[in-house]
Motif scaffolding. Structure first.
Motif, PDB file in Angstrom:
ATOM      1  N   VAL A 175      28.311  35.394  41.716  1.00  0.00           N
ATOM      2  CA  VAL A 175      29.560  35.053  41.023  1.00  0.00           C
ATOM      3  C   VAL A 175      29.343  33.819  40.140  1.00  0.00           C
ATOM      4  CG1 VAL A 175      31.937  34.321  41.318  1.00  0.00           C
ATOM      5  CG2 VAL A 175      30.962  36.020  42.859  1.00  0.00           C
ATOM      6  N   GLY A 176      29.769  33.919  38.887  1.00  0.00           N
ATOM      7  CA  GLY A 176      29.598  32.817  37.942  1.00  0.00           C
ATOM      8  C   GLY A 176      28.433  33.005  36.998  1.00  0.00           C
ATOM      9  N   SER A 177      27.587  34.008  37.262  1.00  0.00           N
ATOM     10  CA  SER A 177      26.429  34.244  36.384  1.00  0.00           C
ATOM     11  C   SER A 177      26.813  35.040  35.143  1.00  0.00           C
ATOM     12  CB  SER A 177      25.323  34.979  37.153  1.00  0.00           C
ATOM     13  OG  SER A 177      25.761  36.260  37.599  1.00  0.00           O
ATOM     14  N   ASN A 178      28.024  35.605  35.102  1.00  0.00           N
ATOM     15  CA  ASN A 178      28.469  36.387  33.945  1.00  0.00           C
ATOM     16  C   ASN A 178      29.798  35.880  33.387  1.00  0.00           C
ATOM     17  OD1 ASN A 178      26.513  38.297  33.241  1.00  0.00           O
ATOM     18  ND2 ASN A 178      27.063  39.621  34.951  1.00  0.00           N
ATOM     19  N   GLY A 179      29.982  34.578  33.381  1.00  0.00           N
ATOM     20  CA  GLY A 179      31.149  33.996  32.737  1.00  0.00           C
ATOM     21  C   GLY A 179      32.363  33.905  33.647  1.00  0.00           C
ATOM     22  N   HIS A 180      33.482  33.492  33.031  1.00  0.00           N
ATOM     23  CA  HIS A 180      34.701  33.202  33.782  1.00  0.00           C
ATOM     24  C   HIS A 180      35.882  33.948  33.159  1.00  0.00           C
ATOM     25  CE1 HIS A 180      37.096  30.895  36.592  1.00  0.00           C
ATOM     26  NE2 HIS A 180      37.905  30.517  35.635  1.00  0.00           N
ATOM     27  N   SER A 181      36.750  34.543  34.005  1.00  0.00           N
ATOM     28  CA  SER A 181      37.907  35.297  33.509  1.00  0.00           C
ATOM     29  C   SER A 181      39.143  34.933  34.317  1.00  0.00           C
ATOM     30  CB  SER A 181      37.641  36.807  33.613  1.00  0.00           C
ATOM     31  OG  SER A 181      36.644  37.203  32.699  1.00  0.00           O
ATOM     32  N   LEU A 197      35.848  43.582  42.101  1.00  0.00           N
ATOM     33  CA  LEU A 197      34.826  44.304  41.342  1.00  0.00           C
ATOM     34  C   LEU A 197      34.249  43.446  40.215  1.00  0.00           C
ATOM     35  CD1 LEU A 197      36.430  47.863  41.152  1.00  0.00           C
ATOM     36  CD2 LEU A 197      34.515  47.114  42.584  1.00  0.00           C
ATOM     37  N   MET A 198      35.100  42.633  39.583  1.00  0.00           N
ATOM     38  CA  MET A 198      34.586  41.758  38.530  1.00  0.00           C
ATOM     39  C   MET A 198      33.715  40.658  39.125  1.00  0.00           C
ATOM     40  SD  MET A 198      35.547  43.261  35.898  1.00  0.00           S
ATOM     41  CE  MET A 198      34.664  42.089  34.882  1.00  0.00           C
ATOM     42  N   MET A 199      34.111  40.130  40.288  1.00  0.00           N
ATOM     43  CA  MET A 199      33.279  39.120  40.944  1.00  0.00           C
ATOM     44  C   MET A 199      31.927  39.715  41.320  1.00  0.00           C
ATOM     45  SD  MET A 199      36.163  37.275  43.358  1.00  0.00           S
ATOM     46  CE  MET A 199      35.172  35.898  43.932  1.00  0.00           C
ATOM     47  N   LYS A 200      31.932  40.984  41.711  1.00  0.00           N
ATOM     48  CA  LYS A 200      30.672  41.644  42.059  1.00  0.00           C
ATOM     49  C   LYS A 200      29.752  41.754  40.855  1.00  0.00           C
ATOM     50  CE  LYS A 200      28.800  45.605  44.571  1.00  0.00           C
ATOM     51  NZ  LYS A 200      29.100  46.819  45.338  1.00  0.00           N
ATOM     52  N   ARG A 201      30.304  41.789  39.654  1.00  0.00           N
ATOM     53  CA  ARG A 201      29.476  41.814  38.440  1.00  0.00           C
ATOM     54  C   ARG A 201      29.138  40.405  37.957  1.00  0.00           C
ATOM     55  NH1 ARG A 201      26.499  44.913  38.989  1.00  0.00           N
ATOM     56  NH2 ARG A 201      25.738  44.503  36.894  1.00  0.00           N
ATOM     57  N   GLY A 202      29.401  39.408  38.794  1.00  0.00           N
ATOM     58  CA  GLY A 202      28.995  38.049  38.458  1.00  0.00           C
ATOM     59  C   GLY A 202      30.025  37.231  37.722  1.00  0.00           C
ATOM     60  N   VAL A 203      31.270  37.719  37.627  1.00  0.00           N
ATOM     61  CA  VAL A 203      32.326  37.000  36.913  1.00  0.00           C
ATOM     62  C   VAL A 203      33.092  36.104  37.897  1.00  0.00           C
ATOM     63  CG1 VAL A 203      34.435  37.233  35.546  1.00  0.00           C
ATOM     64  CG2 VAL A 203      32.556  38.876  35.236  1.00  0.00           C
ATOM     65  N   SER A 204      33.160  34.824  37.616  1.00  0.00           N
ATOM     66  CA  SER A 204      34.009  33.953  38.426  1.00  0.00           C
ATOM     67  C   SER A 204      35.441  34.051  37.897  1.00  0.00           C
ATOM     68  CB  SER A 204      33.520  32.506  38.367  1.00  0.00           C
ATOM     69  OG  SER A 204      33.564  32.018  37.044  1.00  0.00           O
ATOM     70  N   ILE A 205      36.424  33.834  38.760  1.00  0.00           N
ATOM     71  CA  ILE A 205      37.808  34.065  38.329  1.00  0.00           C
ATOM     72  C   ILE A 205      38.741  32.933  38.740  1.00  0.00           C
ATOM     73  CG2 ILE A 205      37.644  36.587  38.297  1.00  0.00           C
ATOM     74  CD1 ILE A 205      39.095  36.596  41.016  1.00  0.00           C
ATOM     75  N   ASP A 206      39.719  32.683  37.865  1.00  0.00           N
ATOM     76  CA  ASP A 206      40.978  32.081  38.243  1.00  0.00           C
ATOM     77  C   ASP A 206      41.956  33.238  38.381  1.00  0.00           C
ATOM     78  OD1 ASP A 206      39.786  29.602  37.791  1.00  0.00           O
ATOM     79  OD2 ASP A 206      41.612  28.763  36.908  1.00  0.00           O
ATOM     80  N   ALA A 207      43.041  33.044  39.107  1.00  0.00           N
ATOM     81  CA  ALA A 207      44.057  34.096  39.231  1.00  0.00           C
ATOM     82  C   ALA A 207      45.405  33.544  38.760  1.00  0.00           C
ATOM     83  CB  ALA A 207      44.164  34.562  40.676  1.00  0.00           C
ATOM     84  N   ILE A 208      46.217  34.412  38.166  1.00  0.00           N
ATOM     85  CA  ILE A 208      47.556  34.022  37.722  1.00  0.00           C
ATOM     86  C   ILE A 208      48.570  34.974  38.345  1.00  0.00           C
ATOM     87  CG2 ILE A 208      47.380  35.422  35.602  1.00  0.00           C
ATOM     88  CD1 ILE A 208      49.061  33.296  34.203  1.00  0.00           C
ATOM     89  N   HIS A 209      49.675  34.384  38.848  1.00  0.00           N
ATOM     90  CA  HIS A 209      50.706  35.186  39.502  1.00  0.00           C
ATOM     91  C   HIS A 209      52.076  34.769  38.958  1.00  0.00           C
ATOM     92  CE1 HIS A 209      52.840  37.436  42.567  1.00  0.00           C
ATOM     93  NE2 HIS A 209      53.551  36.357  42.843  1.00  0.00           N
ATOM     94  N   PHE A 210      52.963  35.751  38.795  1.00  0.00           N
ATOM     95  CA  PHE A 210      54.299  35.492  38.253  1.00  0.00           C
ATOM     96  C   PHE A 210      55.324  35.589  39.387  1.00  0.00           C
ATOM     97  CE2 PHE A 210      51.566  36.852  34.906  1.00  0.00           C
ATOM     98  CZ  PHE A 210      51.925  36.069  33.822  1.00  0.00           C
ATOM     99  N   ALA A 211      56.074  34.504  39.566  1.00  0.00           N
ATOM    100  CA  ALA A 211      57.071  34.451  40.644  1.00  0.00           C
ATOM    101  C   ALA A 211      58.466  34.281  40.048  1.00  0.00           C
ATOM    102  CB  ALA A 211      56.769  33.286  41.583  1.00  0.00           C
ATOM    103  N   SER A 212      59.433  34.983  40.615  1.00  0.00           N
ATOM    104  CA  SER A 212      60.816  34.909  40.127  1.00  0.00           C
ATOM    105  C   SER A 212      61.780  34.567  41.240  1.00  0.00           C
ATOM    106  CB  SER A 212      61.204  36.258  39.487  1.00  0.00           C
ATOM    107  OG  SER A 212      60.468  36.494  38.322  1.00  0.00           O
ATOM    108  N   PRO A 213      61.674  33.349  41.804  1.00  0.00           N
ATOM    109  CA  PRO A 213      62.644  32.955  42.824  1.00  0.00           C
ATOM    110  C   PRO A 213      64.036  32.786  42.234  1.00  0.00           C
ATOM    111  CG  PRO A 213      61.297  31.072  42.111  1.00  0.00           C
ATOM    112  CD  PRO A 213      60.726  32.292  41.450  1.00  0.00           C
TER     113      PRO A 213
END
Length: 400
Positions: A175-181, A197-213
């Motif tokens: 993870v991290g050898s193929n960029g960041h998404s 699956l993207m991490m398995k291809r070497g992509v490191s990730i941030d995640a974004i979530h939408f909350a509507s309290p």
């Protein structure tokens, strides 16, 4: 059986030619990160394999539990060390073979003599050890090609090293050898699998979530944090951005015709995600969309949604069957979290009859009556960012 070290074998890294050292270094850093709380662990990397040592037995057991989840490892084997004498090797060979199932298994001894001063040559040593093992385990069957138990003995200057059990690794790329998404992470089944699956291809990730309290609950938020934390167990920490989406979602419901509100919702989510992506320096956006699964995942809908950005949108599940996605989710441990019955913002205002083939010009026309830009900017600025995995339980509770 007490193991002295682990032999770690590389996967696709072995095919990287002159760039191999870059990938090996990344894998080594990911392993160190995953085992950072195990104080006695030491790593040593070589061209085609890596060794892990731990003085503490519990540290070694913890490492054996975690290594199968780190991408870039093809397989690994616990190794036992003994004195480089024939008697010590024979005795240790019995312990190593006896640590696993032997009934009806095929068997072979393989020798590697790094220390050429050992008194027996390879063939002699192979026969001596095989004969001794067969005397102790007469149910074993000698087989030269593809044996079920391969006892590997390596003679080095510092001792003899024996292993017979091979643990399967996660394979893929470090993870991290193929960029960041940036992963658009809902509380559903699909998006965590897409991230995996993207991490398995070497992509490191941030995640974004939408909350509507208050339409979405704190338990819904915790569910997404649990999913992000589960993804962080695959060799790299995941940062989660939670976007306040209530105002935008209510405005869409009030200003946009019901049958295209889902398309507009997705377009505004993507605009927000794209701004966050730019701020964190990610190169692409990852989604869990699968073609034809819901109204927003037709080619016409995806075209209308994509029109808000030129950023690459990666959809690793686009051609996957739902049952295949569920199978992966169960395998990686996200399924039981995803099916928890807490609503997310994608379902609370879901129209009863969404358009499956929205016309882009009509979508733009209806959106033009409202200035969404300031609301998008405000949502990006007011996001809450959480680093996962969380280090202490108290911090976790405070965030809720």
């Amino acid at each position: 059986m007490e193991w002295n070290e682990l032999l770690i074998r590389y996967g696709e890294i072995s095919l990287k030619g002159r760039n191999r050292n870059i990938f090996v270094r990344k894998l080594r850093n990911n392993i160190k990160e995953a085992l950072s709380d195990l104080p006695t662990v030491v790593l040593k990397s070589e061209r085609d394999r890596m060794f892990m040592f731990a003085d503490d037995k519990q540290d070694m057991e913890q490492a054996i539990e975690r290594l199968p989840y780190i991408f870039g490892i093809q397989s690994f084997s616990p190794v036992a060390k003994c004195e480089a004498t024939l008697e010590a090797i024979k005795e240790t060979a019995i312990d190593v073979i006896g640590a696993g199932e032997t009934a009806g298994k095929t068997f072979k001894v393989e020798i590697r003599r790094t220390d050429k001063s050992f008194p027996l040559v390879t063939g002699e040593l192979q026969q001596e050890i095989a004969a001794h093992v067969l005397k102790q385990f007469p149910e074993l069957i000698v087989q030269m090609k593809k044996p079920e138990i391969l006892l590997h003995v390596e003679i080095r200057s510092e001792g003899a090293f024996l292993t017979a059990k091979v643990h399967k690794g996660a394979a893929g790329m470090p993870v991290g050898s193929n960029g960041h998404s940036l992963l658009m992470l809902s509380g559903g089944i699909d998006s965590p699998v897409a991230g995996y699956l993207m991490m398995k291809r070497g992509v490191s990730i941030d995640a974004i979530h939408f909350a509507s309290p208050p339409f979405t609950s704190e338990m819904s938020k915790k569910k997404v944090m649990d999913l992000a934390e589960k993804l962080s167990s695959f060799g790299a920490a995941v940062r989660l951005h939670i976007i306040p989406f209530t105002e935008i979602q209510q405005t869409i419901v009030n200003q946009v015709p019901d049958n295209i509100s889902m398309t507009t919702t997705r377009r505004l989510m993507l605009q927000i995600a794209d701004q966050v992506r730019a701020e964190i320096g990610a190169l692409a956006i990852v989604t869990g969309e699968s073609l034809g699964q819901v109204a927003s995942q037709t080619l016409e809908s995806l075209t209308a949604i994509n029109a808000v950005t030129s950023t690459p949108i990666l959809r690793p599940l686009v051609a996957s069957d739902k049952l295949d996605i569920i199978e992966i989710a169960q395998k990686i441990g996200t399924y039981d979290i995803s099916i928890q019955p807490y609503e997310d913002c994608c379902t609370i205002f879901s129209p009863s009859n969404p358009k499956t083939k929205p016309k882009l010009e009509k979508v733009i026309h209806y959106e033009s009556f409202t200035d969404f830009a300031p609301m998008v900017e405000e949502a990006v600025n007011e996001r809450v960012t959480i680093d996962l995995p969380l280090q202490q339980q108290d911090e976790f509770e405070d965030l809720l």
